[in-house]
Design an enzyme around this catalytic site. Structure first.
Site, PDB file in Angstrom:
ATOM      1  N   HIS A   1       1.034  -1.381  -0.353  1.00  0.00           N
ATOM      2  CA  HIS A   1      -0.442   0.130  -0.182  1.00  0.00           C
ATOM      3  C   HIS A   1       0.986   1.220   0.089  1.00  0.00           C
ATOM      4  CE1 HIS A   1      -3.213  -3.173   2.432  1.00  0.00           C
ATOM      5  NE2 HIS A   1      -2.901  -2.970   1.296  1.00  0.00           N
TER       6      HIS A   1
ATOM      7  N   TYR B   1       1.239   1.483  13.782  1.00  0.00           N
ATOM      8  CA  TYR B   1       1.796   2.541  12.675  1.00  0.00           C
ATOM      9  C   TYR B   1       1.858   3.586  12.695  1.00  0.00           C
ATOM     10  CZ  TYR B   1      -1.325   1.174   8.778  1.00  0.00           C
ATOM     11  OH  TYR B   1      -2.342   0.730   8.297  1.00  0.00           O
TER      12      TYR B   1
ATOM     13  N   ASP C   1      -6.273  -6.022  -2.236  1.00  0.00           N
ATOM     14  CA  ASP C   1      -5.305  -6.114  -3.093  1.00  0.00           C
ATOM     15  C   ASP C   1      -4.655  -7.088  -3.641  1.00  0.00           C
ATOM     16  OD1 ASP C   1      -4.372  -4.515  -0.709  1.00  0.00           O
ATOM     17  OD2 ASP C   1      -3.928  -6.175   0.693  1.00  0.00           O
TER      18      ASP C   1
ATOM     19  N   LYS D   1       5.331   5.857   7.497  1.00  0.00           N
ATOM     20  CA  LYS D   1       5.261   5.363   8.074  1.00  0.00           C
ATOM     21  C   LYS D   1       6.397   4.710   9.059  1.00  0.00           C
ATOM     22  CE  LYS D   1       1.558   3.397   5.190  1.00  0.00           C
ATOM     23  NZ  LYS D   1       0.992   1.869   4.707  1.00  0.00           N
TER      24      LYS D   1
END
Length: 188
Positions: free
Chosen positions: A67, A137, A174, A77
């Site tokens: 992603h 995250y 995905d 991140k």
């Protein structure tokens, strides 16, 4: 905190200082001053402030990714595993980068307490290696649905060496992600 530069410039493995005794352990999971100072020592840019925390739980074999968000909502991140074990991957998707299309993978676990800093311009994904793998995250931009994008986890041009190749659980979204060579990356 110790920072280790990976094979992808800008992607850094963090090893926190952990204090243990008969009661258990303690660590600072994030300290902005130290984070910035350590990035500076590696001659890396200071990211925008973190504005959102995300927390997920996955069963063994769940693969999430690869992603990223497009500009103007690209995200850096800082990732870690709070329970379980994950194989965490960052892919360089900066079109003008010398390492475009290269990837790094690190095993993050509740036991090793390692974290990975993935700056803007990288796709990110992880594979849960145990049930109840909890992944947390921090991001440098808010989630923006209209700017989210993904690259196929099994793109042959990337040749990511996932530690599990069978019985992987992947979301429909995905599974329908594009290959890197067909993704419009401008403006990352």
């Amino acid at each position: 905190m110790k920072m280790i530069q990976t094979d992808l410039p800008g992607v850094v493995l963090l090893e926190p200082t952990v204090y243990e005794d008969e009661r258990g352990w303690f660590m600072e999971s994030f300290n902005e001053q130290r984070f910035h100072a350590e990035l500076h020592k590696l001659s890396l840019p200071i990211p925008r402030p973190f504005v959102q925390d995300n927390h997920s739980s996955s069963k063994k074999g769940v693969l999430r990714g690869l992603h990223y968000q497009r500009e103007p909502h690209a995200q850096g991140k800082l990732v870690r595993v709070m329970n379980g074990v994950a194989f965490d991957v960052a892919v360089d998707i900066r079109p003008d980068s010398l390492t475009f299309g290269n990837w790094v993978g690190e095993t993050l676990s509740a036991k090793n307490k390692r974290m990975l800093w993935i700056p803007e311009g990288f796709a990110h994904g992880f594979l849960a290696l145990e049930d109840n793998t909890q992944f947390m995250y921090k991001t440098t931009d808010y989630y923006a649905k209209d700017y989210e994008a993904a690259i196929r986890w099994d793109d042959p041009s990337l040749d990511i060496k996932w530690p599990i190749r069978t019985q992987i659980v992947i979301s429909e979204k995905d599974q329908q992600a594009n290959y890197l060579n067909t993704v419009k990356l401008g403006g990352i």
